[in-house]
Design a protein around this motif. Sequence first.
Motif, PDB file in Angstrom:
ATOM      1  N   VAL A  44       0.807  -1.216  -0.043  1.00 40.68           N
ATOM      2  CA  VAL A  44       0.046  -0.229   0.012  1.00 40.68           C
ATOM      3  C   VAL A  44       0.995   1.167   0.029  1.00 40.68           C
ATOM      4  CG1 VAL A  44      -1.755   1.317   1.341  1.00 40.68           C
ATOM      5  CG2 VAL A  44      -2.005  -1.083   0.968  1.00 40.68           C
ATOM      6  N   ALA A  45       1.913   1.160   0.898  1.00 37.74           N
ATOM      7  CA  ALA A  45       2.880   2.438   0.727  1.00 37.74           C
ATOM      8  C   ALA A  45       3.484   2.620  -0.621  1.00 37.74           C
ATOM      9  CB  ALA A  45       4.011   2.269   1.752  1.00 37.74           C
ATOM     10  N   LYS A  46       3.778   1.526  -1.256  1.00 34.67           N
ATOM     11  CA  LYS A  46       4.464   1.686  -2.858  1.00 34.67           C
ATOM     12  C   LYS A  46       3.206   2.189  -3.483  1.00 34.67           C
ATOM     13  CE  LYS A  46       7.700  -0.275  -4.087  1.00 34.67           C
ATOM     14  NZ  LYS A  46       8.996   0.333  -4.470  1.00 34.67           N
ATOM     15  N   PHE A  47       1.989   1.858  -3.398  1.00 33.98           N
ATOM     16  CA  PHE A  47       1.081   2.230  -4.497  1.00 33.98           C
ATOM     17  C   PHE A  47       0.964   3.678  -4.191  1.00 33.98           C
ATOM     18  CE2 PHE A  47      -1.480  -1.917  -3.702  1.00 33.98           C
ATOM     19  CZ  PHE A  47      -0.323  -2.584  -4.619  1.00 33.98           C
ATOM     20  N   ALA A  48       0.935   4.242  -3.052  1.00 37.33           N
ATOM     21  CA  ALA A  48       0.994   5.833  -2.679  1.00 37.33           C
ATOM     22  C   ALA A  48       2.191   6.531  -3.330  1.00 37.33           C
ATOM     23  CB  ALA A  48       0.774   6.008  -1.141  1.00 37.33           C
ATOM     24  N   HIS A 111      -9.020  -6.859  -8.869  1.00 33.26           N
ATOM     25  CA  HIS A 111     -10.120  -6.437  -8.458  1.00 33.26           C
ATOM     26  C   HIS A 111     -10.066  -4.929  -8.164  1.00 33.26           C
ATOM     27  CE1 HIS A 111     -10.661 -10.739  -7.605  1.00 33.26           C
ATOM     28  NE2 HIS A 111     -11.706 -10.483  -8.030  1.00 33.26           N
ATOM     29  N   MET A 112      -9.022  -4.332  -8.233  1.00 30.56           N
ATOM     30  CA  MET A 112      -9.014  -2.731  -7.981  1.00 30.56           C
ATOM     31  C   MET A 112      -7.842  -2.252  -8.433  1.00 30.56           C
ATOM     32  SD  MET A 112      -8.981  -1.106  -3.955  1.00 30.56           S
ATOM     33  CE  MET A 112      -8.989   0.561  -3.981  1.00 30.56           C
ATOM     34  N   ASP A 113      -7.980  -0.935  -9.030  1.00 31.48           N
ATOM     35  CA  ASP A 113      -6.919  -0.128  -9.349  1.00 31.48           C
ATOM     36  C   ASP A 113      -6.138   0.494  -8.515  1.00 31.48           C
ATOM     37  OD1 ASP A 113      -4.954   1.017 -11.065  1.00 31.48           O
ATOM     38  OD2 ASP A 113      -6.652   2.420 -12.032  1.00 31.48           O
ATOM     39  N   HIS A 114      -4.756   0.521  -8.364  1.00 28.95           N
ATOM     40  CA  HIS A 114      -4.220   1.208  -7.197  1.00 28.95           C
ATOM     41  C   HIS A 114      -3.970   2.688  -7.457  1.00 28.95           C
ATOM     42  CE1 HIS A 114      -0.776   0.068  -9.797  1.00 28.95           C
ATOM     43  NE2 HIS A 114      -0.215   1.245  -9.248  1.00 28.95           N
ATOM     44  N   ASN A 115      -3.945   2.936  -8.856  1.00 30.09           N
ATOM     45  CA  ASN A 115      -3.804   4.561  -9.162  1.00 30.09           C
ATOM     46  C   ASN A 115      -5.076   5.248  -9.133  1.00 30.09           C
ATOM     47  OD1 ASN A 115      -2.453   6.754 -10.174  1.00 30.09           O
ATOM     48  ND2 ASN A 115      -2.370   5.953 -12.322  1.00 30.09           N
ATOM     49  N   GLN A 116      -5.491   5.416  -7.860  1.00 31.85           N
ATOM     50  CA  GLN A 116      -6.475   6.163  -7.640  1.00 31.85           C
ATOM     51  C   GLN A 116      -6.226   7.493  -6.456  1.00 31.85           C
ATOM     52  OE1 GLN A 116     -10.148   4.294  -7.016  1.00 31.85           O
ATOM     53  NE2 GLN A 116      -9.278   2.155  -7.441  1.00 31.85           N
ATOM     54  N   ALA A 117      -6.726   8.602  -7.017  1.00 36.68           N
ATOM     55  CA  ALA A 117      -6.484   9.737  -6.120  1.00 36.68           C
ATOM     56  C   ALA A 117      -6.542   9.533  -4.535  1.00 36.68           C
ATOM     57  CB  ALA A 117      -7.031  10.948  -6.684  1.00 36.68           C
ATOM     58  N   TRP A 118      -7.894   9.214  -4.316  1.00 35.13           N
ATOM     59  CA  TRP A 118      -8.279   8.860  -2.911  1.00 35.13           C
ATOM     60  C   TRP A 118      -7.437   8.174  -2.127  1.00 35.13           C
ATOM     61  CZ3 TRP A 118      -9.821   4.478  -0.612  1.00 35.13           C
ATOM     62  CH2 TRP A 118     -10.091   3.305  -1.418  1.00 35.13           C
ATOM     63  N   LEU A 119      -7.091   6.868  -2.828  1.00 36.81           N
ATOM     64  CA  LEU A 119      -6.307   6.053  -2.126  1.00 36.81           C
ATOM     65  C   LEU A 119      -4.783   6.393  -1.846  1.00 36.81           C
ATOM     66  CD1 LEU A 119      -5.659   3.333  -1.205  1.00 36.81           C
ATOM     67  CD2 LEU A 119      -5.194   2.322  -3.208  1.00 36.81           C
ATOM     68  N   ILE A 120      -4.361   7.034  -2.712  1.00 35.97           N
ATOM     69  CA  ILE A 120      -3.031   7.748  -2.746  1.00 35.97           C
ATOM     70  C   ILE A 120      -3.071   8.828  -1.361  1.00 35.97           C
ATOM     71  CG2 ILE A 120      -1.074   9.076  -3.566  1.00 35.97           C
ATOM     72  CD1 ILE A 120      -1.875   7.683  -6.324  1.00 35.97           C
ATOM     73  N   ALA A 121      -4.110   9.580  -1.469  1.00 31.69           N
ATOM     74  CA  ALA A 121      -4.304  10.686  -0.561  1.00 31.69           C
ATOM     75  C   ALA A 121      -4.542  10.209   0.942  1.00 31.69           C
ATOM     76  CB  ALA A 121      -5.432  11.698  -0.811  1.00 31.69           C
TER      77      ALA A 121
END
Length: 274
Positions: A44-48, A111-121
Motif C-alpha cells: 500500500v505504501a508503494k502504491f501511494a 479487483h481494484m486499480d491502485h492508481n486512484q487519487a483517494w487511495l494515494i491521499a
Amino acid sequence: MAEHQPTHTPPPAGPWYARLATTAGRPAVLAATLIMSMPGEYHVAKFAGWSDPWAYGMPFSLSAYAGIAAVVAATRPKGARGRVSATIGAGFAIVLALAAQVVAHLVQTGHMDHNQAWLIAVTSMVPPAVLAHLLHLAATPVAKPTPAVAPSTSGDAPVVERVVAEEPPAPVPPMPQEPPALEQPQHEERPALEEQRPERPAIRYSDPRCAILRPLYDSGYRPTTGEMRAALEAAGVTAPSASTLRGVLRAEIEKHEPELATLLPRPTPLHRAG
C-alpha cells in the motif's frame, strides 16, 4: 483490629499444555500476525508513491502505533486524561491495518486499480496522523491524585493515635499536682480509638485471588506487579501473567473501591535516597 477476609478456594492450575499454549502461544501469534501483515502494508505504501527503503516504514509505523495506543488504553485508569483518545487511536490503527490488507489484496488480484487519487491521499496521511496522535498521548500523562484525596493515603491508625494522644495534656492546668494521672487516659484511649475504627465491609470478588491481594493496599500504597506476584506465591497460588495481575485482579479490586486506584506506588529505595 484484625479485618475479616472472605475465604475462597483458589482455582486449580490448568494442565501444563494449557499453560504452555497461553504463555508461548500469544507471542508466537503476535509475531506471525505482524509478519503476515507487513507485505500488505508495504505494498500500500508503494502504491501511494513511497520508494524503497521508505516504504518499509509503513508496517512498522502501523504496528507500533497500534501497540502503543492499545497499551495506553489498557493501563490508564478509567477517567484519566488520554484514555479515551488512546482507545479511539487503537481502534483507528486496527481499521488502518485491516484496510491496508484488503486494499493490497484487491489490487494484487486485479479487483481494484491502485492508481486512484483517494487511495494515494488517504495513505499519504497515515504517517503524520500517527505521529500527531503519539505526541498527543505523550503530552497527556496520567493525572496525579488530588490533594483532597491525599490525606486518605496517610490516615493510618498510628498517625491518628499519635495526634489524639497528644491532645489530652489540655486538662493539665486543673490538676498539676498529679502528673501520673495524665498518662492513664492516654493508655486507655488507644483501645477505645481502635474499637471505633470501622471495619472494611467484606466484598465478594468474582476471582478469589483478589481477596489475597486486597490487604496489600492497607499499607497506603498501590501494589506493584512484583508485590502481587509475591503475595500469591506466599499463599500457595500460582501467579498469573503481569497483564492479568494488573488488568484483571487489581482492576477488580479497584472497581469495588475506586479510591484505591488513586494511591501512589510504593517508593523504591532509590527514590527514597533521592
